[in-house]
Design an enzyme around this catalytic site. Structure first.
Site, PDB file in Angstrom:
ATOM      1  N   TYR A  97       1.144   9.137  -9.966  1.00 34.00           N
ATOM      2  CA  TYR A  97       1.551  10.539  -9.848  1.00 34.00           C
ATOM      3  C   TYR A  97       3.018  10.771 -10.239  1.00 34.00           C
ATOM      4  O   TYR A  97       3.551  11.858 -10.013  1.00 34.00           O
ATOM      5  CB  TYR A  97       1.357  11.013  -8.403  1.00 34.00           C
ATOM      6  CG  TYR A  97      -0.071  10.971  -7.906  1.00 34.00           C
ATOM      7  CD1 TYR A  97      -0.814  12.143  -7.748  1.00 34.00           C
ATOM      8  CD2 TYR A  97      -0.679   9.767  -7.557  1.00 34.00           C
ATOM      9  CE1 TYR A  97      -2.112  12.119  -7.264  1.00 34.00           C
ATOM     10  CE2 TYR A  97      -1.976   9.727  -7.080  1.00 34.00           C
ATOM     11  CZ  TYR A  97      -2.688  10.898  -6.936  1.00 34.00           C
ATOM     12  OH  TYR A  97      -3.981  10.865  -6.454  1.00 34.00           O
ATOM     13  N   HIS A 110      10.461   4.834  -3.416  1.00 31.83           N
ATOM     14  CA  HIS A 110       9.949   4.408  -2.113  1.00 31.83           C
ATOM     15  C   HIS A 110       9.756   2.904  -2.066  1.00 31.83           C
ATOM     16  O   HIS A 110      10.032   2.262  -1.060  1.00 31.83           O
ATOM     17  CB  HIS A 110       8.629   5.114  -1.818  1.00 31.83           C
ATOM     18  CG  HIS A 110       7.602   5.002  -2.918  1.00 31.83           C
ATOM     19  ND1 HIS A 110       7.859   5.364  -4.228  1.00 31.83           N
ATOM     20  CD2 HIS A 110       6.324   4.545  -2.921  1.00 31.83           C
ATOM     21  CE1 HIS A 110       6.790   5.152  -4.970  1.00 31.83           C
ATOM     22  NE2 HIS A 110       5.844   4.645  -4.206  1.00 31.83           N
ATOM     23  N   ASP A 134       0.877  -1.167   0.000  1.00 33.63           N
ATOM     24  CA  ASP A 134       0.000   0.000   0.000  1.00 33.63           C
ATOM     25  C   ASP A 134       0.909   1.210   0.000  1.00 33.63           C
ATOM     26  O   ASP A 134       1.817   1.316   0.822  1.00 33.63           O
ATOM     27  CB  ASP A 134      -0.946   0.025   1.201  1.00 33.63           C
ATOM     28  CG  ASP A 134      -2.138   0.941   0.924  1.00 33.63           C
ATOM     29  OD1 ASP A 134      -2.837   0.700  -0.079  1.00 33.63           O
ATOM     30  OD2 ASP A 134      -2.364   1.900   1.686  1.00 33.63           O
TER      31      ASP A 134
END
EC number: 3.6.1.66
Length: 203
Positions: free
Chosen positions: A163, A189, A75
């Site tokens: 994004y 990330h 997530d």
């Protein structure tokens, strides 16, 4: 001591093709047979938690229950400082339309809300990723990663997903949308969280 992943087949609990391709690339070196929800016709469970780890856990446990396979769920989202951390766990929701996800619309919303906020540039932001790896005996491991940067406008680059075209990581001159996917996989990330996963469960 984290648990090592001994089985050669791993379910990735996602229907997001871009995310699945990134994860497959990151795990390719381990010879892991990576399958996804789509391979089993599994629906997406409702993500009812208010944290990344909570929603990742929902997806991981649903995959384990349906297939019995060790399941990895991710997530992740974009957190914009001037927007109080939004969209955060609602990153995908901002792109939802009756006809599917429209990330051009979602990126425009981020920009419009930043303008409305009156916050000065640079608009600081970070991408967050939480991985939950779950087994059928109830054991789970959690790994978190972040990459810091800023929001840029207009969007730049056709690569990546979500994004990526409006996020420029610190120390980079290109957005994630402009970067070669292989290069992005070293600094993102998700790469940060996967480095911890690999050290804990593969090496």
């Amino acid at each position: 001591m984290t648990r090592k992943l001994a089985r050669a087949k791993l379910l990735i609990a996602t229907h997001n093709r871009g995310k699945l391709d990134e994860i497959r690339a990151l795990l390719d070196v381990f010879g892991m047979d990576v399958v996804s929800n789509a391979d089993f016709g599994l629906p997406e469970p409702a993500e009812t938690e208010t944290t990344f780890v909570g929603n990742a856990r929902i997806k991981a446990l649903a995959g384990v229950k349906a297939t019995g396979l060790p399941t990895l769920a991710d997530d992740s989202g974009l957190a914009v400082e001037a927007l109080g951390g939004a969209p955060g766990v609602y990153t995908a929701d901002w792109a939802e339309t009756p006809n599917g996800r429209d990330f051009a619309m979602a990126m425009a919303r981020v920009y419009e809300e930043l303008l409305a906020s009156g916050a000065p540039q640079p608009w600081r932001a970070k991408f967050c990723c939480t991985l939950v790896l779950a087994w059928d005996d109830g054991h789970e491991e959690v790994f978190e990663g972040e990459v810091h940067g800023q929001i840029v406008w207009p969007p730049r680059g056709p690569n990546g997903h979500g994004y990526d075209p409006i996020f420029q990581a610190d120390g980079m001159t290109e957005t994630f949308g402009e970067m070669d996917p292989i290069e992005k996989n070293f600094v993102s990330h998700r790469a940060n969280a996967f480095e911890k996963l690999v050290k804990g469960c593969f090496v």
